[in-house]
Design a protein around this motif. Structure first.
Motif, mmCIF file in Angstrom:
data_model
loop_
_atom_site.group_PDB
_atom_site.id
_atom_site.type_symbol
_atom_site.label_atom_id
_atom_site.label_comp_id
_atom_site.label_asym_id
_atom_site.label_seq_id
_atom_site.Cartn_x
_atom_site.Cartn_y
_atom_site.Cartn_z
ATOM 1 N N MET A 285 13.458 46.606 12.845
ATOM 2 C CA MET A 285 14.704 45.900 12.563
ATOM 3 C C MET A 285 15.256 45.273 13.838
ATOM 4 N N ARG A 286 15.149 45.997 14.931
ATOM 5 C CA ARG A 286 15.647 45.487 16.212
ATOM 6 C C ARG A 286 14.852 44.256 16.674
ATOM 7 N N GLU A 287 13.535 44.314 16.514
ATOM 8 C CA GLU A 287 12.672 43.255 17.047
ATOM 9 C C GLU A 287 12.489 42.087 16.084
ATOM 10 N N ASN A 288 12.395 42.391 14.781
ATOM 11 C CA ASN A 288 12.070 41.352 13.796
ATOM 12 C C ASN A 288 13.125 41.186 12.715
ATOM 13 N N MET A 289 14.253 41.851 12.909
ATOM 14 C CA MET A 289 15.307 41.872 11.903
ATOM 15 C C MET A 289 14.731 42.402 10.578
ATOM 16 N N ARG A 290 14.964 41.726 9.472
ATOM 17 C CA ARG A 290 14.548 42.302 8.186
ATOM 18 C C ARG A 290 13.238 41.712 7.654
ATOM 19 N N ASN A 291 12.541 40.966 8.467
ATOM 20 C CA ASN A 291 11.357 40.228 8.003
ATOM 21 C C ASN A 291 10.218 41.108 7.502
ATOM 22 N N ASN A 292 10.039 42.294 8.083
ATOM 23 C CA ASN A 292 8.879 43.124 7.749
ATOM 24 C C ASN A 292 9.212 44.341 6.903
ATOM 25 N N ILE A 293 10.469 44.520 6.555
ATOM 26 C CA ILE A 293 10.876 45.727 5.835
ATOM 27 C C ILE A 293 11.103 45.364 4.371
ATOM 28 N N SER A 294 10.289 45.904 3.508
ATOM 29 C CA SER A 294 10.239 45.462 2.111
ATOM 30 C C SER A 294 11.600 45.479 1.419
ATOM 31 N N ILE A 295 12.330 46.553 1.527
ATOM 32 C CA ILE A 295 13.601 46.658 0.815
ATOM 33 C C ILE A 295 14.663 45.759 1.437
ATOM 34 N N CYS A 296 14.490 45.393 2.702
ATOM 35 C CA CYS A 296 15.494 44.595 3.425
ATOM 36 C C CYS A 296 15.285 43.095 3.250
ATOM 37 N N LYS A 297 14.063 42.680 2.931
ATOM 38 C CA LYS A 297 13.766 41.249 2.826
ATOM 39 C C LYS A 297 14.649 40.548 1.807
ATOM 40 N N ASN A 298 14.859 41.188 0.679
ATOM 41 C CA ASN A 298 15.626 40.580 -0.398
ATOM 42 C C ASN A 298 17.074 41.052 -0.444
ATOM 43 N N CYS A 299 17.511 41.700 0.629
ATOM 44 C CA CYS A 299 18.883 42.202 0.688
ATOM 45 C C CYS A 299 19.751 41.211 1.457
ATOM 46 N N ASP A 300 20.939 40.957 0.947
ATOM 47 C CA ASP A 300 21.831 40.018 1.616
ATOM 48 C C ASP A 300 23.057 40.707 2.200
ATOM 49 N N MET A 301 22.924 41.981 2.498
ATOM 50 C CA MET A 301 24.016 42.695 3.139
ATOM 51 C C MET A 301 23.838 42.684 4.649
ATOM 52 N N ILE A 302 24.929 42.476 5.363
ATOM 53 C CA ILE A 302 24.952 42.619 6.815
ATOM 54 C C ILE A 302 25.979 43.691 7.134
ATOM 55 N N ALA A 303 25.516 44.825 7.581
ATOM 56 C CA ALA A 303 26.429 45.901 7.956
ATOM 57 C C ALA A 303 26.478 46.022 9.465
ATOM 58 N N THR A 304 27.647 46.355 9.978
ATOM 59 C CA THR A 304 27.820 46.646 11.389
ATOM 60 C C THR A 304 28.386 48.055 11.502
ATOM 61 N N LYS A 305 28.519 48.523 12.712
ATOM 62 C CA LYS A 305 29.072 49.865 12.906
ATOM 63 C C LYS A 305 30.507 49.925 12.405
ATOM 64 N N LYS A 306 31.229 48.850 12.602
ATOM 65 C CA LYS A 306 32.646 48.806 12.216
ATOM 66 C C LYS A 306 32.822 48.430 10.767
ATOM 67 N N HIS A 307 32.001 47.492 10.274
ATOM 68 C CA HIS A 307 32.121 46.998 8.909
ATOM 69 C C HIS A 307 30.859 47.356 8.132
ATOM 70 N N ASN A 308 30.945 48.386 7.291
ATOM 71 C CA ASN A 308 29.746 48.857 6.589
ATOM 72 C C ASN A 308 29.335 47.972 5.431
ATOM 73 N N LEU A 309 30.278 47.263 4.835
ATOM 74 C CA LEU A 309 29.949 46.462 3.654
ATOM 75 C C LEU A 309 30.327 45.009 3.872
ATOM 76 N N PHE A 310 29.318 44.156 3.895
ATOM 77 C CA PHE A 310 29.575 42.720 4.046
ATOM 78 C C PHE A 310 28.397 41.992 3.457
ATOM 79 N N TYR A 311 28.618 41.224 2.405
ATOM 80 C CA TYR A 311 27.495 40.594 1.737
ATOM 81 C C TYR A 311 27.894 39.259 1.135
ATOM 82 N N GLY A 312 26.860 38.472 0.816
ATOM 83 C CA GLY A 312 27.098 37.165 0.237
ATOM 84 C C GLY A 312 26.686 37.116 -1.208
#
Length: 312
Positions: A285-312
């Motif tokens: 995730m750090r190096e390639n973001m969500r490109n190689n992680i099956s469950i993350c590829k089709n996910c449109d959520m961006i979570a941060t430490k401060k904001h756990n839920l943010f999606y489009g």
């Protein structure tokens, strides 16, 4: 005290629009959500990247754990991949022994983060949940305990039991296409709205028919993100999500358990968290973001430490 959470659906103009045209009201809420995402996703992405870099400096333990004791929900939410009409999971119920093993492990760690007695389920469907919360309150008193419920099984007696259990926070998602409190929630609200008690309680008045995140590509009404987001997500760096059989999911959006990091019946929480499989995913995730992680590829959520839920 009970508070009705401020949100778009609770605004007077949305309620008025909903009376005129429920379809237009829902589309407007979705538009506001998309607009918010459009203008903020870049800054949220940068924030997530910075949070991930900070994580790798000290490699801290999770601060958020979800314990799903019964993998069933009585809701029909069209955005949920495991609503009662669309749940492919075999029925599973966590054993008392597994639950206590998890809590005892957290007690050894002197855990002081957030303990959720739910995940992709309706927690009040498990008739042991009050006793489970009590056990957790005694063993890990410095943790913040909470549940999110659709409120359909709540009555005044059950609400008082939750207060007495030591639960710190209750969020009720009051689903109503009329944007009104459901009858049982109205009764509880009228009785407790001016009372002071130890449990923080918030009521969210929400449309039953909403389009939210793609939930890793599993949401029935939003199967996939339009494209792989050029943004990482902090959820796997912060969450430990335990299913009833003791298997640990990558994050709360993996409702079907497509990625399993380990099993709490065979390993400690620390062993799973710092296990090779989990660490490799975090590095990816750090190096390639969500490109190689099956469950993350089709996910449109961006979570941060401060904001756990943010999606489009």
């Amino acid at each position: 005290m009970i508070k009705i959470e401020k949100s778009n659906t609770n605004k007077a103009w949305v309620k008025l629009l909903n009376k005129i045209s429920p379809f237009a009201a829902k589309k407007t809420i979705y538009y506001l959500q998309k607009t918010r995402f459009f203008y903020a996703w870049k800054s949220r992405s940068d924030e997530a990247k910075a949070d991930i870099e900070d994580f790798f400096k000290t490699m801290p333990l999770f601060t958020h754990i979800e314990i799903e004791t019964l993998n069933r929900c009585n809701g029909t939410c069209p955005f949920c991949p495991v609503n009662k009409n669309d749940d492919p999971r075999p029925l599973a119920k966590m054993t008392n022994e597994t639950f206590k093993k998890i809590i005892d492990n957290l007690a050894k760690l002197e855990f002081n983060g957030r303990v959720c007695y739910f995940s992709n389920n309706e927690p009040l469907m498990d008739n042991r949940i009050i006793e489970f919360i009590k056990y957790g309150s005694q063993k890990i008193p410095n943790a913040i305990s909470d549940i999110v419920s659709n409120g359909t099984l709540l009555n005044e007696e059950k609400f008082q039991e939750l207060i007495d259990s030591g639960l710190n926070k209750l969020v009720v998602d009051n689903y109503s296409d009329n944007l009104e409190l459901n009858q049982n929630i109205q009764k509880i609200y009228e009785k407790y709205k001016d009372e002071k008690f130890g449990m923080d309680c918030k009521i969210h008045i929400r449309f039953a028919n909403q389009i939210l995140s793609s939930r890793g590509g599993e949401a029935p009404n939003k199967k996939t993100a339009k494209k792989i987001l050029a943004a990482p997500c902090f959820l796997p760096f912060d969450q430990l999500v335990i299913r009833p059989d003791g298997n640990v999911s990558l994050c709360c959006n993996d409702a079907l358990g497509k990625i399993t990091l380990g099993n709490v019946n065979e390993q400690t929480l620390e062993e799973i968290w710092y296990g090779e499989k989990h660490i490799n995913i975090l590095k990816d995730m750090r190096e390639n973001m969500r490109n190689n992680i099956s469950i993350c590829k089709n996910c449109d959520m961006i979570a941060t430490k401060k904001h756990n839920l943010f999606y489009g």
